[in-house]
Motif scaffolding. Structure first.
Motif, short mmCIF file in Angstrom:
data_model
loop_
_atom_site.label_atom_id
_atom_site.label_comp_id
_atom_site.label_asym_id
_atom_site.label_seq_id
_atom_site.Cartn_x
_atom_site.Cartn_y
_atom_site.Cartn_z
N PRO A 32 -45.42 -6.37 21.87
CA PRO A 32 -46.68 -6.58 22.59
C PRO A 32 -47.86 -6.52 21.61
N ASP A 33 -48.97 -7.12 21.99
CA ASP A 33 -50.16 -7.13 21.14
C ASP A 33 -50.62 -5.73 20.76
N PHE A 34 -50.42 -4.77 21.66
CA PHE A 34 -50.87 -3.41 21.39
C PHE A 34 -50.20 -2.82 20.15
N VAL A 35 -48.98 -3.23 19.85
CA VAL A 35 -48.29 -2.73 18.67
C VAL A 35 -49.10 -3.02 17.41
N ASN A 36 -49.70 -4.19 17.34
CA ASN A 36 -50.51 -4.55 16.17
C ASN A 36 -51.70 -3.61 16.00
N LYS A 37 -52.27 -3.13 17.10
CA LYS A 37 -53.38 -2.18 17.03
C LYS A 37 -52.91 -0.84 16.47
N VAL A 38 -51.73 -0.42 16.88
CA VAL A 38 -51.18 0.85 16.39
C VAL A 38 -50.89 0.73 14.89
N VAL A 39 -50.24 -0.35 14.49
CA VAL A 39 -49.93 -0.57 13.08
C VAL A 39 -51.22 -0.64 12.26
N ALA A 40 -52.24 -1.31 12.78
CA ALA A 40 -53.51 -1.43 12.08
C ALA A 40 -54.14 -0.07 11.83
N ALA A 41 -53.95 0.87 12.74
CA ALA A 41 -54.50 2.23 12.56
C ALA A 41 -53.90 2.88 11.32
N PHE A 42 -52.63 2.66 11.08
CA PHE A 42 -51.97 3.24 9.90
C PHE A 42 -52.31 2.44 8.64
N ARG A 43 -52.36 1.13 8.76
CA ARG A 43 -52.70 0.31 7.59
C ARG A 43 -54.13 0.57 7.13
N ALA A 44 -55.02 0.88 8.04
CA ALA A 44 -56.41 1.16 7.67
C ALA A 44 -56.51 2.40 6.80
N ASN A 45 -55.51 3.26 6.86
CA ASN A 45 -55.50 4.51 6.11
C ASN A 45 -54.39 4.57 5.07
N GLU A 46 -53.83 3.42 4.78
CA GLU A 46 -52.64 3.35 3.92
C GLU A 46 -52.84 3.98 2.54
N ASP A 47 -53.98 3.78 1.94
CA ASP A 47 -54.21 4.34 0.61
C ASP A 47 -54.10 5.86 0.60
N GLU A 48 -54.44 6.50 1.70
CA GLU A 48 -54.38 7.96 1.78
C GLU A 48 -53.01 8.49 2.20
N ILE A 49 -52.24 7.70 2.94
CA ILE A 49 -50.99 8.23 3.50
C ILE A 49 -49.72 7.67 2.85
N SER A 50 -49.85 6.67 2.00
CA SER A 50 -48.68 6.02 1.42
C SER A 50 -47.87 6.97 0.56
N THR A 51 -46.55 6.87 0.67
CA THR A 51 -45.64 7.66 -0.15
C THR A 51 -44.89 6.80 -1.16
N VAL A 52 -45.18 5.51 -1.20
CA VAL A 52 -44.39 4.58 -2.01
C VAL A 52 -44.56 4.83 -3.50
N ASP A 53 -45.78 4.92 -3.99
CA ASP A 53 -46.01 5.05 -5.42
C ASP A 53 -46.13 6.49 -5.90
N ASP A 54 -46.41 7.39 -4.99
CA ASP A 54 -46.69 8.75 -5.40
C ASP A 54 -46.32 9.69 -4.27
N ASP A 55 -45.82 10.86 -4.62
CA ASP A 55 -45.57 11.87 -3.61
C ASP A 55 -46.89 12.53 -3.28
N ASN A 56 -47.46 12.14 -2.15
CA ASN A 56 -48.78 12.66 -1.80
C ASN A 56 -48.72 14.06 -1.21
N GLY A 57 -47.53 14.57 -0.94
CA GLY A 57 -47.38 15.93 -0.44
C GLY A 57 -47.89 16.15 0.97
N LEU A 58 -48.18 15.08 1.69
CA LEU A 58 -48.72 15.22 3.04
C LEU A 58 -47.66 15.68 4.03
N ARG A 59 -48.07 16.57 4.89
CA ARG A 59 -47.24 16.96 6.02
C ARG A 59 -47.58 16.02 7.18
N SER A 60 -46.79 16.05 8.22
CA SER A 60 -47.05 15.18 9.37
C SER A 60 -48.42 15.47 9.98
N ASP A 61 -48.81 16.74 10.02
CA ASP A 61 -50.13 17.10 10.55
C ASP A 61 -51.26 16.51 9.70
#
Length: 173
Positions: A32-61
């Protein structure tokens, strides 16, 4: 609040695809279209939450705190803390007088879309929280869709060595 106008990100050296990926089930239906809005919320913050290049040490909270504003803009209620009154409860069973007899906690809930949200960190891999989340969401009242967020890479110490668990990319044609 960040911007999530597209799937491509830029850095000083190259353009590349977003590392925020998703699968929608059942795979026989388009998301559904709403899924794109949810994904966009995470992509908008990707630089802060990404674990791909670096272990950012973030907890789920920590991840929830970073994406909270973007999720609230699209209508999610998001857990605010660990105290009982800061948590979001979804009923599972009802007892006398229609009162919930059994409830489970979720990290977020969208009342209008009936989406539950769970953000997991390392314990997804180590303690199989993923399976618990799937089972609990399947029995919650008015949770028709579960958004389950897991890191692409999780690094943890095992004895004297660091172990890395990765979500693999599958090639599609």
């Amino acid at each position: 609040m960040g911007s999530a106008h597209g799937f491509l990100r830029e850095d000083s050296k190259r353009r590349y695809m977003s590392d925020v990926r998703y699968c929608y089930y059942p795979r026989t239906r388009a998301p559904p279209d709403f899924v794109n809005k949810v994904v966009a919320a995470f992509r908008a913050n990707e630089d802060e939450i990404s674990t791909v290049d670096d272990d950012n040490g973030l907890r789920s909270d920590d991840v929830l705190d970073i994406v909270r504003d973007d999720l609230e803009v699209i209508g999610f209620d998001v857990e605010e803390g660990k105290k009982k009154e800061e948590k979001i409860h979804r009923p599972v069973l009802f007892g006398e007088n229609g009162e919930p007899d059994l409830q489970y906690e979720v990290d977020g809930y969208h009342e209008g879309q009936h989406y539950g949200l769970e953000v997991e960190a390392g314990r997804t891999v180590k303690r199989n929280a993923l399976y618990r989340d799937l089972i609990q969401a399947s029995v919650m009242v008015q949770v028709d869709t579960l958004v389950l967020v897991v890191p692409n890479v999780y690094r943890y110490n095992s004895g004297s060595r660091t172990t890395e668990s990765k979500r693999t990319r599958r090639a599609t044609t």
